[in-house]
Design a protein around this motif. Structure first.
Motif, PDB file in Angstrom:
ATOM      1  N   ASP A 131      -8.463   1.533   6.796  1.00 53.92           N
ATOM      2  CA  ASP A 131      -8.348   2.834   6.145  1.00 53.92           C
ATOM      3  C   ASP A 131      -7.668   2.704   4.788  1.00 53.92           C
ATOM      4  O   ASP A 131      -8.116   3.293   3.799  1.00 53.92           O
ATOM      5  CB  ASP A 131      -7.570   3.796   7.041  1.00 53.92           C
ATOM      6  N   LEU A 132      -6.608   1.907   4.732  1.00 55.60           N
ATOM      7  CA  LEU A 132      -5.901   1.721   3.460  1.00 55.60           C
ATOM      8  C   LEU A 132      -6.794   1.052   2.424  1.00 55.60           C
ATOM      9  O   LEU A 132      -6.811   1.451   1.257  1.00 55.60           O
ATOM     10  CB  LEU A 132      -4.636   0.886   3.686  1.00 55.60           C
TER      11      LEU A 132
ATOM     12  N   HIS B 178      -9.317   3.489   0.974  1.00 54.79           N
ATOM     13  CA  HIS B 178      -8.780   4.533   0.105  1.00 54.79           C
ATOM     14  C   HIS B 178      -7.899   4.009  -1.033  1.00 54.79           C
ATOM     15  O   HIS B 178      -7.360   4.804  -1.786  1.00 54.79           O
ATOM     16  CB  HIS B 178      -8.007   5.561   0.943  1.00 54.79           C
ATOM     17  N   ASP B 179      -7.750   2.715  -1.134  1.00 56.23           N
ATOM     18  CA  ASP B 179      -6.940   2.141  -2.206  1.00 56.23           C
ATOM     19  C   ASP B 179      -7.707   2.230  -3.516  1.00 56.23           C
ATOM     20  O   ASP B 179      -8.841   1.792  -3.606  1.00 56.23           O
ATOM     21  CB  ASP B 179      -6.601   0.688  -1.894  1.00 56.23           C
ATOM     22  N   THR B 180      -7.076   2.828  -4.521  1.00 58.41           N
ATOM     23  CA  THR B 180      -7.758   2.968  -5.813  1.00 58.41           C
ATOM     24  C   THR B 180      -6.982   2.311  -6.916  1.00 58.41           C
ATOM     25  O   THR B 180      -5.840   2.082  -6.871  1.00 58.41           O
ATOM     26  CB  THR B 180      -7.936   4.465  -6.185  1.00 58.41           C
TER      27      THR B 180
ATOM     28  N   ASP C  97       1.834   3.593  -2.126  1.00 55.24           N
ATOM     29  CA  ASP C  97       1.330   4.840  -2.713  1.00 55.24           C
ATOM     30  C   ASP C  97       0.210   5.447  -1.874  1.00 55.24           C
ATOM     31  O   ASP C  97       0.202   6.652  -1.620  1.00 55.24           O
ATOM     32  CB  ASP C  97       0.849   4.612  -4.147  1.00 55.24           C
ATOM     33  N   VAL C  98      -0.720   4.618  -1.449  1.00 57.36           N
ATOM     34  CA  VAL C  98      -1.842   5.149  -0.665  1.00 57.36           C
ATOM     35  C   VAL C  98      -1.368   5.589   0.721  1.00 57.36           C
ATOM     36  O   VAL C  98      -1.856   6.590   1.254  1.00 57.36           O
ATOM     37  CB  VAL C  98      -3.025   4.153  -0.601  1.00 57.36           C
TER      38      VAL C  98
ATOM     39  N   LEU D  91       0.237   9.030   0.266  1.00 62.89           N
ATOM     40  CA  LEU D  91      -0.820  10.015   0.037  1.00 62.89           C
ATOM     41  C   LEU D  91      -1.553  10.327   1.331  1.00 62.89           C
ATOM     42  O   LEU D  91      -1.761  11.490   1.680  1.00 62.89           O
ATOM     43  CB  LEU D  91      -1.803   9.511  -1.022  1.00 62.89           C
ATOM     44  N   ARG D  92      -1.949   9.298   2.066  1.00 60.36           N
ATOM     45  CA  ARG D  92      -2.709   9.489   3.315  1.00 60.36           C
ATOM     46  C   ARG D  92      -1.863  10.234   4.353  1.00 60.36           C
ATOM     47  O   ARG D  92      -2.381  11.056   5.086  1.00 60.36           O
ATOM     48  CB  ARG D  92      -3.173   8.151   3.881  1.00 60.36           C
TER      49      ARG D  92
ATOM     50  N   TYR E  79       0.820  -1.215   0.000  1.00 58.63           N
ATOM     51  CA  TYR E  79       0.000   0.000   0.000  1.00 58.63           C
ATOM     52  C   TYR E  79       0.857   1.270   0.000  1.00 58.63           C
ATOM     53  O   TYR E  79       0.406   2.323   0.437  1.00 58.63           O
ATOM     54  CB  TYR E  79      -0.941  -0.001   1.214  1.00 58.63           C
TER      55      TYR E  79
END
Length: 81
Positions: free
Chosen positions: A75-76, A79-81, A17-18, A21-22, A15
């Motif tokens: 949370d990850l 918000h993971d896209t 990248d996310v 970002l977070r 995770y």
């Protein structure tokens, strides 16, 4: 925060990248990650302790670490896209 970021990135490398970002955009996530690192550090310390109540603290910190880990992962995933 870099110690916290590195700690969380090491635990959840898929995770990356996310997480980055977070950490940049969400103060609640940053606090949750800082709490996770702090609890993990305390757990490691208590695991090395020979004091009579160390086992109680180890059990409590393991529970806290697991709870924070679940919260971070949730949370990850959200918000993971």
């Amino acid at each position: 925060m870099s110690g916290t970021a590195g700690f969380v990135l090491h635990r959840f490398p898929a995770y990356r990248d996310v997480i980055l970002l977070r950490l940049r955009t969400d103060s609640r996530f940053r606090t949750m990650c800082a709490d996770y690192k702090e609890a993990s550090d305390a757990l490691a310390s208590w695991e090395q302790s020979a004091t009579p109540r160390a086992g109680d603290f180890v059990r409590d910190y393991r529970r806290l670490v697991a709870e924070l880990e679940r919260d971070i992962l949730s949370d990850l995933l959200e918000h993971d896209t």
